[in-house]
Design a protein around this motif. Structure first.
Motif, short mmCIF file in Angstrom:
data_model
loop_
_atom_site.label_atom_id
_atom_site.label_comp_id
_atom_site.label_asym_id
_atom_site.label_seq_id
_atom_site.Cartn_x
_atom_site.Cartn_y
_atom_site.Cartn_z
N ASP A 1 0.86 -1.18 0.00
CA ASP A 1 0.00 0.00 0.00
C ASP A 1 0.90 1.23 0.00
OD1 ASP A 1 -2.60 -1.14 0.05
OD2 ASP A 1 -2.34 -1.63 2.17
N SER A 2 1.55 1.48 -1.13
CA SER A 2 2.48 2.59 -1.24
C SER A 2 2.15 3.43 -2.47
CB SER A 2 3.93 2.08 -1.35
OG SER A 2 4.10 1.33 -2.54
N TRP A 3 2.63 4.66 -2.47
CA TRP A 3 2.39 5.57 -3.59
C TRP A 3 2.98 4.99 -4.87
CZ3 TRP A 3 5.53 8.05 -7.06
CH2 TRP A 3 4.95 9.09 -7.80
N SER A 4 4.19 4.45 -4.80
CA SER A 4 4.83 3.94 -6.01
C SER A 4 4.05 2.77 -6.60
CB SER A 4 6.28 3.52 -5.70
OG SER A 4 6.31 2.55 -4.67
N GLU A 5 3.60 1.86 -5.75
CA GLU A 5 2.83 0.72 -6.26
C GLU A 5 1.50 1.20 -6.86
OE1 GLU A 5 1.86 -3.25 -7.16
OE2 GLU A 5 3.75 -2.25 -6.68
N ALA B 1 -1.95 3.65 2.91
CA ALA B 1 -2.81 3.00 3.90
C ALA B 1 -1.97 2.57 5.08
CB ALA B 1 -3.52 1.80 3.27
N TRP B 2 -2.53 2.69 6.27
CA TRP B 2 -1.83 2.32 7.49
C TRP B 2 -2.86 2.17 8.59
CZ3 TRP B 2 -1.83 7.00 5.09
CH2 TRP B 2 -2.40 8.08 5.77
N MET B 3 -2.44 1.75 9.77
CA MET B 3 -3.33 1.66 10.92
C MET B 3 -3.04 2.80 11.87
SD MET B 3 -3.81 -2.31 12.03
CE MET B 3 -4.69 -3.47 10.98
#
Length: 448
Positions: A329-333, A357-359
């Motif tokens: 869940d990263s910007w690059s992906e 995305a994160w908790m």
């Protein structure tokens, strides 16, 4: 013009705010730590293709896993129902307060609630005078690893002087700087690395009893990586990991399906970390990745949010090929999946490692990812933080770096952490290994 600062001990270049030198691991003087200096992390961490579509009978999956076994290719990992990267469980509403829908390019989001932390097992007593301790030093329960002889290095058979090993040069860990967890079915090692003030990673392992009526021998494990830009990120990862693993085990013991149990555990973990936030403007945050390995069903169920990863590491030529089980869940992906940028272009961006995305209480609304696969064993499930996969992003490179990891998981976990340290140790490093026996590969009736 930016002034370049170097370590006074080894002359290696250092970045602003670094506490330890990447090259030699020595503490840096205050003048060097506070000096403004440009620094770019040049480690290539291109997002991986997941094993989506790696079904038996297929030939050209993104991870290179053909499904055929009679033509010399390895069997594929078989998703039991659908592609592994499709969002499966919504964590919407799992907040301690109003969700923040904005904030730094967040496309999804999470939340959480407080939890009790287990006490730490006492450290082992020192060895009697004159006793030559075994190496590696033993660990007890979930306590920080400590050598039975304090003059002995935790990383090699060298001797320690002034807190550093005379042989390998590594700073010796204390407290949570280096933690090892050993169970009969899984092993985890976590280390602060060479450049961080504290260890913001956390891990938790629960193993269901072998005589349990519903889920004998099932392994539940969680790895979390605290978001460094958030406050109390070390507490966030610890609370989230312990809550996630505890709830996973509780659900499995009650007879819940691993996918259902993973969804409940992720929701409760999200509630736990949201619950420790003082406000949405001061919210601890972390990533999350979990695994449930069911030896009876022969399945591996993973759940994740963020960029901590799960891998399948092949145990031999007849086993499912090594592959990544998650998608960051990263910007690059996200840019790559949208077709907006190539992987090389995305990774050259300053936003390459930014999470979407994160908790945490400030994460807004997100969907958790859950996937169940059926590997043909033997092999090993690896959960890790980006402190390891930054240096070994490819599943095959992880397998080649430590051959036969499942046959000696404690040594393998230590080796993975040591390799990341020797490669630079730019981040906290955590590796949890769950060996999967070969017999598990035969239990695939649902795929026939």
């Amino acid at each position: 013009m930016t002034t370049v600062r170097t370590c006074p001990a080894c002359s290696d270049r250092v970045a602003a705010g670094d506490v330890f030198c990447e090259g030699c691991g020595r503490p840096l003087p205050e003048g060097v730590r506070s000096a403004p200096v440009e620094h770019t992390d040049n480690v290539r961490t291109a997002p991986q293709q997941s094993m989506s579509g790696a079904t038996r009978g297929g030939s050209g999956t993104p991870g290179g896993n053909g499904g055929r076994t009679g033509d010399g290719s390895r069997p594929g990992l078989v998703p039991s129902d659908g592609g592994p990267t499709a969002p499966q469980v919504s964590l919407n509403g799992a907040t301690a307060g109003p969700a923040a829908g904005t904030g730094g390019g967040r496309s999804d989001s999470f939340t959480t609630q407080s939890m009790r932390r287990d006490s730490v097992t006492p450290r082992p007593a020192a060895a009697p005078p004159g006793t030559a301790p075994d190496w590696p030093p033993p660990s007890v329960g979930s306590s920080p690893v400590q050598p039975t002889n304090p003059d002995m290095c935790v990383w090699c058979p060298g001797r320690v002087s002034d807190g550093y090993c005379e042989k390998c040069g590594f700073l010796q860990p204390t407290g949570r700087d280096h933690v090892e967890v050993r169970t009969r079915a899984a092993v985890g090692v976590s280390d602060r690395g060479l450049r961080h003030r504290r260890n913001e990673d956390a891990m938790a392992i629960r193993v269901i009893a072998a005589d349990d009526a519903r889920a004998p021998g099932t392994v539940c494990a969680v790895v979390c990586d605290g978001v460094s830009s958030s406050p109390r990120s070390d507490e966030a990862s610890r609370v989230t990991a312990e809550t996630g693993a505890t709830v996973l085990a509780e659900q499995i013991r009650r007879g819940a399906d691993p996918r259902e149990a993973t969804g409940v555990a992720m929701t409760r973990a999200a509630e736990a970390v949201a619950g420790i936030a003082e406000s949405l403007d001061s919210a601890p945050a972390c990533t999350f990745v979990s695994a449930v390995v069911d030896p009876a069903a022969g399945t591996v169920t993973v759940g994740w949010v963020g960029d901590s990863r799960a891998y399948w590491l092949s145990g031999g030529p007849e086993s499912s090929a090594s592959t990544l089980l998650t998608r960051d869940d990263s910007w690059s992906e996200a840019m790559v999946q949208m077709g907006a940028l190539s992987r090389d272009e995305a990774m050259r961006s300053a936003n390459a490692h930014a999470l979407i995305a994160w908790m945490g209480a400030d994460s807004g609304e997100i969907d958790a990812h859950i996937s169940t696969v059926t590997p043909t064993g033997p092999g090993t499930v690896l959960l890790c933080s980006d402190g390891l996969w930054n240096y070994y992003p490819e599943a095959e490179s992880l397998t080649d770096a430590v051959p036969g990891a499942g046959t000696r998981p404690h040594e393998a976990a230590r080796t993975y952490v040591s390799l990341a340290l020797r490669a630079g140790g730019k981040d906290n490093i955590t590796a949890v290994l769950i060996p999967v026996p070969g017999a598990q590969g035969g239990l695939r009736a649902e795929q026939d």
